[in-house]
Design an enzyme around this catalytic site. Structure first.
Site, mmCIF file in Angstrom:
data_model
loop_
_atom_site.group_PDB
_atom_site.id
_atom_site.type_symbol
_atom_site.label_atom_id
_atom_site.label_comp_id
_atom_site.label_asym_id
_atom_site.label_seq_id
_atom_site.Cartn_x
_atom_site.Cartn_y
_atom_site.Cartn_z
ATOM 1 N N GLU A 84 15.924 30.562 -27.203
ATOM 2 C CA GLU A 84 15.123 29.352 -26.983
ATOM 3 C C GLU A 84 15.062 28.605 -28.300
ATOM 4 O O GLU A 84 14.978 29.225 -29.354
ATOM 5 C CB GLU A 84 13.671 29.702 -26.610
ATOM 6 C CG GLU A 84 13.490 30.431 -25.318
ATOM 7 C CD GLU A 84 12.146 31.173 -25.300
ATOM 8 O OE1 GLU A 84 11.158 30.662 -25.858
ATOM 9 O OE2 GLU A 84 12.113 32.277 -24.757
ATOM 10 N N TYR A 113 6.797 29.256 -23.894
ATOM 11 C CA TYR A 113 7.811 30.230 -24.280
ATOM 12 C C TYR A 113 7.352 31.682 -24.128
ATOM 13 O O TYR A 113 8.023 32.591 -24.592
ATOM 14 C CB TYR A 113 8.304 29.979 -25.707
ATOM 15 C CG TYR A 113 7.226 29.933 -26.771
ATOM 16 C CD1 TYR A 113 6.439 31.042 -27.047
ATOM 17 C CD2 TYR A 113 7.015 28.783 -27.520
ATOM 18 C CE1 TYR A 113 5.459 31.008 -28.012
ATOM 19 C CE2 TYR A 113 6.039 28.733 -28.504
ATOM 20 C CZ TYR A 113 5.266 29.849 -28.742
ATOM 21 O OH TYR A 113 4.295 29.809 -29.703
ATOM 22 N N CYS A 157 15.030 -8.807 -64.361
ATOM 23 C CA CYS A 157 16.185 -8.053 -63.882
ATOM 24 C C CYS A 157 16.697 -7.179 -65.021
ATOM 25 O O CYS A 157 16.961 -7.691 -66.117
ATOM 26 C CB CYS A 157 17.279 -9.010 -63.415
ATOM 27 S SG CYS A 157 18.854 -8.187 -63.121
ATOM 28 N N ASP A 165 9.307 22.739 -33.455
ATOM 29 C CA ASP A 165 8.509 22.604 -34.660
ATOM 30 C C ASP A 165 7.199 21.893 -34.352
ATOM 31 O O ASP A 165 7.062 20.700 -34.530
ATOM 32 C CB ASP A 165 9.324 21.833 -35.709
ATOM 33 C CG ASP A 165 8.906 22.215 -37.111
ATOM 34 O OD1 ASP A 165 8.042 23.102 -37.239
ATOM 35 O OD2 ASP A 165 9.437 21.618 -38.052
ATOM 36 N N LYS A 208 16.736 30.663 -38.615
ATOM 37 C CA LYS A 208 16.329 29.341 -39.088
ATOM 38 C C LYS A 208 17.531 28.518 -39.539
ATOM 39 O O LYS A 208 18.480 29.049 -40.093
ATOM 40 C CB LYS A 208 15.362 29.491 -40.275
ATOM 41 C CG LYS A 208 14.090 30.258 -39.940
ATOM 42 C CD LYS A 208 13.122 29.455 -39.116
ATOM 43 C CE LYS A 208 12.297 28.508 -39.956
ATOM 44 N NZ LYS A 208 11.186 29.156 -40.629
ATOM 45 N N CYS A 230 16.173 -10.356 -58.296
ATOM 46 C CA CYS A 230 16.637 -10.983 -59.525
ATOM 47 C C CYS A 230 16.964 -12.428 -59.186
ATOM 48 O O CYS A 230 17.639 -12.701 -58.198
ATOM 49 C CB CYS A 230 17.875 -10.245 -60.033
ATOM 50 S SG CYS A 230 18.921 -11.253 -61.093
ATOM 51 N N CYS A 284 24.180 -13.196 -62.544
ATOM 52 C CA CYS A 284 23.869 -11.793 -62.827
ATOM 53 C C CYS A 284 25.095 -10.918 -62.550
ATOM 54 O O CYS A 284 25.593 -10.875 -61.422
ATOM 55 C CB CYS A 284 22.695 -11.341 -61.954
ATOM 56 S SG CYS A 284 22.363 -9.580 -62.076
ATOM 57 N N CYS A 344 20.503 -8.618 -66.056
ATOM 58 C CA CYS A 344 20.776 -9.926 -66.672
ATOM 59 C C CYS A 344 19.554 -10.545 -67.327
ATOM 60 O O CYS A 344 19.657 -11.586 -67.966
ATOM 61 C CB CYS A 344 21.380 -10.886 -65.660
ATOM 62 S SG CYS A 344 20.192 -11.510 -64.464
ATOM 63 N N LYS A 353 13.592 26.886 -31.475
ATOM 64 C CA LYS A 353 12.312 27.071 -32.159
ATOM 65 C C LYS A 353 11.726 25.691 -32.408
ATOM 66 O O LYS A 353 12.134 24.977 -33.321
ATOM 67 C CB LYS A 353 12.492 27.821 -33.470
ATOM 68 C CG LYS A 353 11.163 28.191 -34.097
ATOM 69 C CD LYS A 353 11.367 29.198 -35.197
ATOM 70 C CE LYS A 353 10.068 29.807 -35.680
ATOM 71 N NZ LYS A 353 9.099 28.874 -36.199
#
Ligand code: IVH
Length: 676
Positions: free
Chosen positions: A115, A227, A410, A119, A316, A428, A434, A413, A117
């Site tokens: 089955e 389960y 920036c 969470d 796991k 910027c 730039c 530049c 697992k």
């Protein structure tokens, strides 16, 4: 019949109807009535119960909307202790688990049940005379919290069981969890309301179940999957775990669709590989797979160690969340000048890959998470999703650290960093002055979905710019073999290939070109719409904002960006130069846009084509109104068969779908020459 008997009958039949709708909707995903109809019936029942409180029952669907808040959680002593599971992280550990079992039982092979697992969090449900009377959390395994009021709001959990052979009193165990979709909706909502978002579905499920107000829990998208069992009369317990789960399912309790009976340990190893592969496609998060000995008598023989059974194990998946430290926070400058903070991390393995950098998105995000240099952070990476910082471990924050602030200039530049009104992004203001913006815009120009210049990757663009060989995308087409070979690690062959790729990219489509020149907010789809609706670059440049708004999917903001882009003389110069360099495409005149003569036709491409790539063929077909799909079905009109076609041709023959070869395709792509 007396009036009260009639009303009682009415309430009972409403309850039955609503319970059926509930099950169809939440467990079977196939609603029988509209939400409105459901609400109407529920309100009818609520009204009846309000008027005749003596009619209220524990299994009434009205209980699901949330009873009166409770003051505190009562304690529940579990009749049978709620255990946890031992973990396995490798094949060896699984084999050792199986060996221990077979040795102790002295059997060659044993049957297992697999089955997922889930969470979420474990709960115990008690049913008495088929009615749910108690729901409790696991707590420390011996004593949990009574959360019956909240459990009743979970639509997956039947308030009353249906079927035969239901014991007078028994206990079901399972996991309360939140689906990915439910989690996303929940967090979107929280964000909209300016509330705290949940770090992950597990936390969201746990937080939702531990509410004193069931009215709140009722609004949370909780799901349930059973389960196992706790207290259960031994004389009616079936012989195997899988049989018990099937029985639960018959009574109306949800079990995992992924539950599998498996012959032996090698089957378990295959099962794990299979689930790991499909993990991201499941609608909910799982952190592994649980394997249990199927026969209850053998389970009993195996017994327990400490707090875990010897007859079950959780294999796991590699962790998707890890902690690491933030070494630095750098600012990256994007193609459109967006300044993005990026955390440089002490390298850490998450979800099977090593993560060293992670984007922190923008100022808002950094402020919200308050990520600082030196912090220990949780980094998460699920499947193909880009890694992200989930949260900071405040307990480990070094003393004297200060919040990170975004720069005023920036970093590349030195132009001012500006945040436009209504935007969350700092940019910027240097534009193509730039160097960083220039670099990114040329990378974008060369990329696969733009001009698709083979061999011109990010590194090479950087080299070309740093060596002063180019300033704009248009300069690429003036490059010579000598200039390129003079660069580090560039041989003659690579240089020739690059020149060839530059030559090849010149024959393109209007939509690719529009995407490649990098107008803000103009992605592939918008570029396509512009090309299809307006047909030529001249028309797109010449058109005013009002006319742009007529183009499907284009709103005022995008229209503004488009107009502004073409107003800048610099952009106009680059475009002129590109066209002079020989970049060309077939314009669609307004008439042919109207009468796309392949409109509605469904094409499938298979095998390799000689004269054009599949992507190009697809684009051209689409520009003529055709739909291009990947698999052959009854809806397919034409299959284009290139060199070495696959099984699609067989399918096409079976279904009597027209098959054409490359010549036939080319004839179609010259508008008007043939009609399909
Ligand atoms: S069986 C005696 N089966 O995992 C066996 N647990 O690490 C007890 N879990 O507290 C649990 N999916 O919350 C079992 N299919 C599954 C499960 C599962 C998730 C959780 C459960 C338990 C924890 C143990």
């Amino acid at each position: 019949m007396t009036i009260s008997a009639k009303i009682a009958g009415q309430a009972a039949s409403l309850r039955k109807e609503l319970n059926l709708y509930n099950k169809q909707y939440y467990q079977l995903d196939s609603p029988l009535v509209s939400d409105a109809k459901y609400d109407q019936l529920l309100r009818e029942l609520q009204a009846l119960e309000a008027e005749h409180p003596e009619l209220e029952t524990l299994d009434s669907p009205t209980q699901r909307v949330g009873a009166t808040p409770i003051k505190a959680f009562e304690q529940v002593v579990h009749d049978v202790r709620m255990l946890s599971l031992a973990n396995a992280f490798s094949i060896d550990e699984m084999i050792a688990f199986d060996r221990r079992i077979r040795e102790k039982l002295d059997i060659d092979a044993v049957e297992y049940v697999a089955e997922p697992k889930l969470d979420g969090l474990a709960v115990s449900l008690i049913y008495e005379n088929s009615v749910l009377v108690q729901g409790a959390t696991r707590g420390d395994g011996q004593i949990g919290e009574n959360v019956t009021h909240n459990i009743r709001t979970i639509r997956d959990i039947p308030l009353k069981l249906e079927g035969t052979g239901i014991p007078d009193r028994f206990e079901v165990r399972g996991e309360v969890f939140i689906t990915r979709k439910g989690f996303k909706n929940l967090n979107d909502q929280a964000e909209k309301n300016g509330e705290k978002v949940f770090a992950n579905p597990r936390n969201a499920a746990a937080g939702s179940l531990r509410q004193l107000k069931a009215g709140i829990t009722a609004t949370r998208p909780l799901s349930f999957c059973c389960y196992g069992h706790g207290l259960f009369p031994p004389d009616v317990l079936p012989g195997k775990h899988s049989q018990l789960l099937k029985t639960f399912e018959r009574w109306g309790l949800p079990i995992s669709r992924e539950m599998k009976v498996i012959d032996d340990i090698s089957g378990c190893l295959d099962n794990y590989d299979n689930l790991e592969q499909r993990r991201d496609a499941l609608g909910y998060e799982i952190d592994g797979v649980v394997y249990k000995l199927n026969r209850f008598d053998l389970q009993a023989e195996m017994g327990f160690v400490a707090r875990a059974p010897r007859w079950a194990i959780a294999r796991k998946f590699p962790a998707q969340e890890e902690t690491t430290t933030v070494l630095a926070i750098d600012i990256q400058v994007g193609r459109t000048g967006a300044l993005t903070p990026v955390a440089r991390l002490t390298p850490v393995a998450v979800g099977g890959v090593t993560v060293t950098n992670v984007t922190l998105h923008n100022a808002d995000e950094i402020n919200k998470k308050d990520v600082r240099i030196g912090d220990t952070v949780f980094v998460r990476r699920a499947g193909d999703v880009i890694p992200e910082v989930v949260s900071v471990v405040l307990e480990k924050r070094p003393e004297g650290s200060t919040p990170f602030t975004m720069p005023e200039k920036c970093p590349v530049c030195g132009s001012a960093a500006i945040m436009a009104e209504g935007e969350a992004i700092l940019r910027c203001s240097g534009g193509l002055y730039c160097p960083a913006q220039r670099k990114e815009s040329i990378k974008h120009f060369a990329s696969r979905k733009a001009m698709d210049i083979d061999g011109l990757g990010d590194k090479l663009v950087e080299q070309l710019l740093d060596n002063g060989l180019i300033e704009t995308a248009a300069d690429l087409f003036d490059l010579t073999i000598e200039e390129i070979t003079a660069l580090d690690r560039m041989g003659k062959k690579s240089a020739e290939n690059l020149i060839e790729a530059l030559e090849k990219c010149k024959q393109t489509t209007l939509q690719r070109f529009l995407f490649a020149i990098g107008i803000r907010e103009v992605g592939e789809v918008t570029a396509k719409r512009l090309a299809q609706t307006l047909g030529s670059l001249q028309r797109i440049i010449g058109v005013n904002q009002e006319a742009l708004l007529e183009v499907p999917d284009i709103g005022p903001i995008v229209a503004n960006h488009i107009v502004a882009f073409f107003l800048q003389s610099h952009n106009q110069e680059v475009i002129d130069k590109l066209v002079q360099a020989g970049i060309r495409w077939d314009d669609l005149n307004a008439d042919s846009v109207e009468e796309q003569f392949l409109r509605g036709k469904v094409f499938v491409l298979t095998g390799t084509l000689k004269t054009l790539s599949r992507e190009q063929a697809k684009e051209r077909l689409q520009s003529l109104g055709a739909k291009v799909t990947t698999s052959v079905s009854g809806k397919t009109d034409i299959v284009v068969s290139g060199h070495d076609p696959g099984s699609k041709i067989r399918k096409a023959r079976e279904l009597n779908v027209e098959i054409i070869e490359e010549d036939g395709l080319l004839a179609l792509l010259i508008p008007g020459s043939v009609s399909p």
